[in-house]
Scaffold this motif. Structure first.
Motif, PDB file in Angstrom:
ATOM      1  N   ALA A  97      11.344  55.462  44.122  1.00 47.74           N
ATOM      2  CA  ALA A  97      11.870  56.200  42.982  1.00 47.74           C
ATOM      3  C   ALA A  97      13.279  56.699  43.268  1.00 47.74           C
ATOM      4  CB  ALA A  97      10.949  57.366  42.651  1.00 47.74           C
ATOM      5  N   GLN A  98      13.614  56.855  44.563  1.00 45.51           N
ATOM      6  CA  GLN A  98      14.914  57.425  44.915  1.00 45.51           C
ATOM      7  C   GLN A  98      15.982  56.364  45.150  1.00 45.51           C
ATOM      8  OE1 GLN A  98      11.945  58.492  46.479  1.00 45.51           O
ATOM      9  NE2 GLN A  98      11.896  60.130  44.949  1.00 45.51           N
ATOM     10  N   ASP A  99      15.582  55.135  45.404  1.00 43.71           N
ATOM     11  CA  ASP A  99      16.592  54.177  45.846  1.00 43.71           C
ATOM     12  C   ASP A  99      16.254  52.754  45.432  1.00 43.71           C
ATOM     13  OD1 ASP A  99      18.742  53.024  47.034  1.00 43.71           O
ATOM     14  OD2 ASP A  99      18.104  53.369  49.099  1.00 43.71           O
ATOM     15  N   PHE A 100      17.004  52.249  44.422  1.00 45.04           N
ATOM     16  CA  PHE A 100      16.939  50.842  44.044  1.00 45.04           C
ATOM     17  C   PHE A 100      18.182  50.108  44.565  1.00 45.04           C
ATOM     18  CE2 PHE A 100      13.898  52.523  41.052  1.00 45.04           C
ATOM     19  CZ  PHE A 100      13.048  51.464  40.748  1.00 45.04           C
ATOM     20  N   THR A 101      18.848  50.688  45.557  1.00 47.84           N
ATOM     21  CA  THR A 101      20.095  50.119  46.055  1.00 47.84           C
ATOM     22  C   THR A 101      19.910  48.661  46.476  1.00 47.84           C
ATOM     23  OG1 THR A 101      20.820  52.288  46.839  1.00 47.84           O
ATOM     24  CG2 THR A 101      21.923  50.360  47.783  1.00 47.84           C
ATOM     25  N   GLY A 102      20.807  47.818  45.993  1.00 46.86           N
ATOM     26  CA  GLY A 102      20.783  46.422  46.380  1.00 46.86           C
ATOM     27  C   GLY A 102      19.733  45.578  45.691  1.00 46.86           C
ATOM     28  N   ARG A 103      18.966  46.180  44.789  1.00 46.98           N
ATOM     29  CA  ARG A 103      17.906  45.436  44.115  1.00 46.98           C
ATOM     30  C   ARG A 103      18.387  44.878  42.780  1.00 46.98           C
ATOM     31  NH1 ARG A 103      13.298  46.296  46.943  1.00 46.98           N
ATOM     32  NH2 ARG A 103      13.060  44.122  46.335  1.00 46.98           N
ATOM     33  N   THR A 104      17.694  43.853  42.321  1.00 43.42           N
ATOM     34  CA  THR A 104      17.969  43.263  41.015  1.00 43.42           C
ATOM     35  C   THR A 104      16.748  43.460  40.120  1.00 43.42           C
ATOM     36  OG1 THR A 104      19.483  41.600  41.893  1.00 43.42           O
ATOM     37  CG2 THR A 104      18.485  41.137  39.751  1.00 43.42           C
ATOM     38  N   ILE A 105      16.972  44.029  38.960  1.00 47.03           N
ATOM     39  CA  ILE A 105      15.902  44.261  37.982  1.00 47.03           C
ATOM     40  C   ILE A 105      16.090  43.286  36.829  1.00 47.03           C
ATOM     41  CG2 ILE A 105      14.961  45.913  36.311  1.00 47.03           C
ATOM     42  CD1 ILE A 105      15.897  48.146  38.256  1.00 47.03           C
ATOM     43  N   GLU A 106      15.031  42.580  36.464  1.00 47.55           N
ATOM     44  CA  GLU A 106      15.043  41.723  35.286  1.00 47.55           C
ATOM     45  C   GLU A 106      14.555  42.507  34.081  1.00 47.55           C
ATOM     46  OE1 GLU A 106      14.302  37.105  36.514  1.00 47.55           O
ATOM     47  OE2 GLU A 106      12.553  38.370  36.319  1.00 47.55           O
ATOM     48  N   TRP A 107      15.360  42.505  33.032  1.00 51.62           N
ATOM     49  CA  TRP A 107      14.947  43.109  31.765  1.00 51.62           C
ATOM     50  C   TRP A 107      14.679  41.952  30.814  1.00 51.62           C
ATOM     51  CZ3 TRP A 107      17.879  47.740  29.130  1.00 51.62           C
ATOM     52  CH2 TRP A 107      17.146  48.185  28.026  1.00 51.62           C
ATOM     53  N   ILE A 108      13.401  41.713  30.549  1.00 48.83           N
ATOM     54  CA  ILE A 108      13.007  40.597  29.704  1.00 48.83           C
ATOM     55  C   ILE A 108      13.159  40.987  28.242  1.00 48.83           C
ATOM     56  CG2 ILE A 108      11.183  38.948  29.131  1.00 48.83           C
ATOM     57  CD1 ILE A 108      12.268  38.860  32.042  1.00 48.83           C
ATOM     58  N   ILE A 109      13.943  40.196  27.518  1.00 49.73           N
ATOM     59  CA  ILE A 109      14.058  40.320  26.063  1.00 49.73           C
ATOM     60  C   ILE A 109      13.567  38.995  25.482  1.00 49.73           C
ATOM     61  CG2 ILE A 109      15.620  40.584  24.101  1.00 49.73           C
ATOM     62  CD1 ILE A 109      15.200  43.159  25.633  1.00 49.73           C
ATOM     63  N   PRO A 110      12.415  38.994  24.813  1.00 47.79           N
ATOM     64  CA  PRO A 110      11.823  37.733  24.354  1.00 47.79           C
ATOM     65  C   PRO A 110      12.405  37.235  23.034  1.00 47.79           C
ATOM     66  CG  PRO A 110      10.338  39.530  23.882  1.00 47.79           C
ATOM     67  CD  PRO A 110      11.520  40.138  24.593  1.00 47.79           C
ATOM     68  N   MET A 111      13.677  37.458  22.839  1.00 45.09           N
ATOM     69  CA  MET A 111      14.388  37.062  21.628  1.00 45.09           C
ATOM     70  C   MET A 111      15.722  36.458  22.044  1.00 45.09           C
ATOM     71  SD  MET A 111      12.011  38.295  19.643  1.00 45.09           S
ATOM     72  CE  MET A 111      12.555  38.375  17.951  1.00 45.09           C
TER      73      MET A 111
END
Length: 372
Positions: free
Chosen positions: A34-48
């Motif tokens: 919760a404190q550190d997403f440093t260096g990570r890649t998040i996919e935000w899926i938009i199904p459109m």
């Protein structure tokens, strides 16, 4: 080259280069805290598709989420098209891992098939947890030569022949106005095949479809000038939901009655019955709580809370509040308990209302769920 929200197109190419499987970023070693997403890649899926309303909505939020997520991770939007949003949502449901590195943006065209029991649906909203709820609104309007100015003119409206409305499809967001026409007892031919509400507005301007509606941002930018020029007459807004889940006037259009007020004034009685219950359910899923950002329900609480806090900060961000009007309207997106209530309301339909609505689709449009 960048999108208008400042998101480089190259980011989408990089995502393709990284790989096509949902949850790829989640497969990288180590877990996000919760404190550190440093260096990570998040996919935000938009199904459109890219450039549509849902895509624009997500890309508007993107720089604020990059700013406010702990560790300032890279957040990349991935568009998965097909099935009116069903294909990408099915993929998210099947593949997303509960590690906080894949999120989904939902919208009405995803909610409607779920509520109505479309056999193509392989997802269940009960398996997700919302971290943001986003409402919108809409306004119904008519051409001035019809001679209708409000609910007191309902007899004239009912006597008018040749009314047409341009629709994107029988199970699109346009179910809400189509059912509203029936509740008002007016004879409107719903003409299918519009590629978007903008195309419907142009047909209205040409006089081909004398009655129309637009979502709030499009109404403000595209239709209000027509109203000022005497080329369109607003009848009512669909309304908004307050924090208690009650239908109230849309604060963007405080001088317009919401649809329940208009309907009661036109018919002389409080709205009730299965058609009204269906309209309410569709309005909530289509407008009052149209879009959500969700995670798998099994995602650890610390990760869910990280998203909620980031969206709280986004909503409070002065730049967000200054710029939100053209994209989402002056509507209050919600996090926490209000979002949870909106989520429950938008994803729940009684079996009786579901069956009535399916039967109505068959009667009105000869449409069976699961058939394009």
């Amino acid at each position: 080259m960048a999108d208008r929200e400042g998101v480089p197109h190259a980011g989408r190419r990089d995502l393709i280069r990284l790989g096509a499987g949902l949850g790829l970023a989640a497969a990288l070693p180590g877990g996000a805290s919760a404190q550190d997403f440093t260096g990570r890649t998040i996919e935000w899926i938009i199904p459109m598709s890219v450039g549509g309303g849902s895509d624009t909505w997500a890309r508007f939020h993107l720089p604020f989420m990059n700013r406010h997520m702990p560790g300032n991770p890279t957040i990349v939007i991935r568009n998965i098209t097909g099935g009116g949003g069903i294909n990408g949502t099915n993929q998210f449901a099947a593949r997303a891992r509960p590690d906080g590195l894949t999120i989904l943006g939902t919208t009405a065209s995803i909610q409607f098939p779920f509520l109505l029991g479309d056999p193509r649906v392989r997802y269940d909203y009960a398996n997700w947890v919302p971290v943001l709820a986003s409402p919108t609104g809409g306004v119904m309007y008519i051409r001035p030569e019809i001679g209708v100015r409000g609910p007191g003119d309902i007899a004239r409206l009912r006597a008018t022949t040749g009314l047409k409305f341009g629709s994107q499809g029988p199970t699109s967001l346009d179910m809400v106005p189509a059912l509203a026409f029936d509740l008002l007892g007016i004879d409107v031919q719903v003409v299918m095949g519009m590629q978007g509400r903008g195309q419907g507005r142009l047909a209205f301007e040409r006089g081909e479809t004398p009655i129309d509606y637009q979502t709030s941002s499009a109404y403000i930018s595209q239709v209000m000038p027509l109203v000022r020029e005497g080329k369109a007459v607003p009848l009512c807004s669909w309304g908004s939901l307050n924090d208690a889940g009650e239908l109230v006037r849309d604060s963007n259009f405080p001088d317009l009655p919401h649809f329940a007020e208009f309907l009661q004034a036109a018919t002389g009685r409080a709205p009730s019955g299965p058609a009204w219950e269906a309209w309410k359910a569709l309005f909530i899923a289509g407008f009052g709580a149209q879009k959500f950002v969700v995670l798998p329900k099994t995602t650890p609480a610390n990760l869910v809370n990280a998203y909620k806090e980031a969206f709280r900060k986004t909503i409070a961000d002065a730049e967000y509040r200054e710029k939100r009007g053209p994209v989402i309207g002056e509507y209050n997106e919600t996090v926490g308990e209000p979002a949870d209530r909106a989520y429950a309301a938008a994803t729940t339909m009684s079996p009786e209302v579901r069956q009535w609505t399916r039967d109505w689709l068959q009667r009105r449009f000869n449409h069976t769920l699961g058939r394009e």
